[in-house]
Scaffold this active site. Structure first.
Site, short mmCIF file in Angstrom:
data_model
loop_
_atom_site.label_atom_id
_atom_site.label_comp_id
_atom_site.label_asym_id
_atom_site.label_seq_id
_atom_site.Cartn_x
_atom_site.Cartn_y
_atom_site.Cartn_z
N LYS A 306 21.91 -40.17 -51.99
CA LYS A 306 22.06 -41.46 -51.33
C LYS A 306 22.05 -41.35 -49.81
O LYS A 306 21.63 -42.29 -49.12
CB LYS A 306 23.36 -42.14 -51.78
N VAL A 307 22.52 -40.24 -49.30
CA VAL A 307 22.62 -40.03 -47.85
C VAL A 307 21.92 -38.73 -47.48
O VAL A 307 22.09 -37.71 -48.16
CB VAL A 307 24.10 -39.98 -47.40
#
Length: 383
Positions: A306-307
């Site tokens: 996600k990051v």
């Protein structure tokens, strides 16, 4: 080792000026918010203003908690939209439902949290902690939503962004008739073409009224797959267009996951080569140790893709009540950052979806090979 040589002692000295009472909000944050959660909020303000709002940065905002009944739609979200600081939104349906009250001219009142709820019920008063309003506000808002949603242009499969854009247009017209302006974030988002998605469209009074119309034989349905793909296309377009993707997470819950899952959808499900969101900023009071998504840290989000792990040093979580931290963050940005031209992403949904489809077709073969590999490819290890 001398003090000047110690790597842990290279940070700026804590040496604030005495407060005078004449400070702006931005000056107060810069001068006095130096440590603990105040320090994290100062870091959040700088991340938002100096990096996320850079010229080619795309900002996705997620909203949970009863923020619009408390007035934060008008005080905080609308100014950010008008300044070009928010490009797309994922919100609970409840925030959007209560937002509509203001456009319809209905009143929300400041009350007290220790009121007797049996007495309030008997008096026809609904309570959201210390926000009070007449029960008829619900009934009248329901009637408006049903009347609008029964119109011909709604009788098809719609992404929630399409639905909210159409609804926002009707709320905007209602504001005009009543002589109101800047009361509804749905109305302003319609004007600025900011797409607004709801991750659980049945989980609110808007969804409840749409369900009633289904019982009556109307054809309006929410296309949740379109929501997943459209939000994913926004993020891919931001990254492939030479810009950055940043997420501003207010609270947590399902909207937090929905704004973040765009990157696993790109990488894991569609097989497109990507690294994760560039910037992660969350204001929350949720703890990470209970295992809930609301409190999950940006470091944990790295493991899901996600990051971007290389961007993790820029990620900030401020453990502050959203009704305190969010207006302060917005005030700091509005004071320190020039307005940006609106990206008007709603009008670009078709173009962005075309880019997503092309990237998906190109990546699909390699994606299926990865599923049968004994381990992740080298470039995917450690994500």
């Amino acid at each position: 080792m001398t003090e000047s040589e110690n790597p842990f002692l290279r940070g700026p000295r804590i040496d604030p000026r005495a407060l005078t009472g004449r400070e702006s909000v931005a000056d107060l944050i810069e001068n006095a918010f130096l440590a603990y959660n105040a320090g994290r909020l100062r870091e959040a303000c700088r991340l938002f203003g100096e990096k996320m709002l850079a010229d080619r940065g795309t900002v996705g905002l997620s909203l949970t908690g009863a923020l619009t009944p408390a007035g934060l739609g008008m005080s905080t979200v609308i100014p950010l939209i008008e300044a070009g600081f928010v490009d797309w939104i994922v919100s609970t349906g409840a925030n959007l439902y209560h937002d509509a009250h203001f456009a319809l001219g209905f009143a929300m009142h400041r009350g007290r949290p220790n009121a007797d709820d049996v007495v309030l019920r008997n008096e026809g008063v609904v309570r959201i902690y210390d926000v009070f309003f007449d029960y008829r506000v619900l009934l009248r808002t329901d009637a408006f939503i049903r009347q609008v949603s029964a119109r011909p242009e709604f009788q098809r499969m719609l992404s929630t962004a399409e639905y909210h854009h159409l609804l926002g247009g009707y709320l905007r017209e209602r504001e005009r008739v009543l002589g109101l302006s800047r009361r509804s974030l749905l109305s302003v988002a319609h004007e600025y073409e900011v797409p607004i998605y709801t991750s659980s469209p049945g989980d609110s009074s808007i969804g409840m009224n749409v369900a009633e119309l289904a019982l009556a034989g109307y054809q309006l349905r929410y296309d949740v797959s379109a929501d997943v793909n459209e939000t994913t296309s926004i993020v891919l377009d931001a990254k492939r267009g030479g810009g950055t993707s940043g997420v501003l997470i207010i609270g947590g819950g399902s909207p937090k996951n929905f704004v973040l899952q765009t990157e696993p959808q790109i990488q894991e499900v569609l097989g497109i080569d990507e690294r994760g969101h560039d910037f992660y900023l969350q204001i929350t009071d949720a703890r990470p140790d209970t295992g809930g998504l609301s409190g999950a840290t940006p470091a944990e989000a790295v493991s899901w893709g996600k990051v971007d792990p290389e961007r993790l040093p820029d990620a900030v979580v401020a453990y502050v009540d959203s009704t305190i931290g969010f207006p302060l963050l917005a005030a700091h940005a509005l004071a320190r950052v020039p307005p940006r031209p609106p990206k008007r992403l709603y009008a670009r949904r078709g173009e962005m979806m075309d880019r997503l489809r092309a990237a998906y077709r190109e990546a699909r073969a390699n994606r299926d090979e990865r599923a049968t590999a004994s381990k992740l490819p080298v470039e995917d290890q450690g994500r």
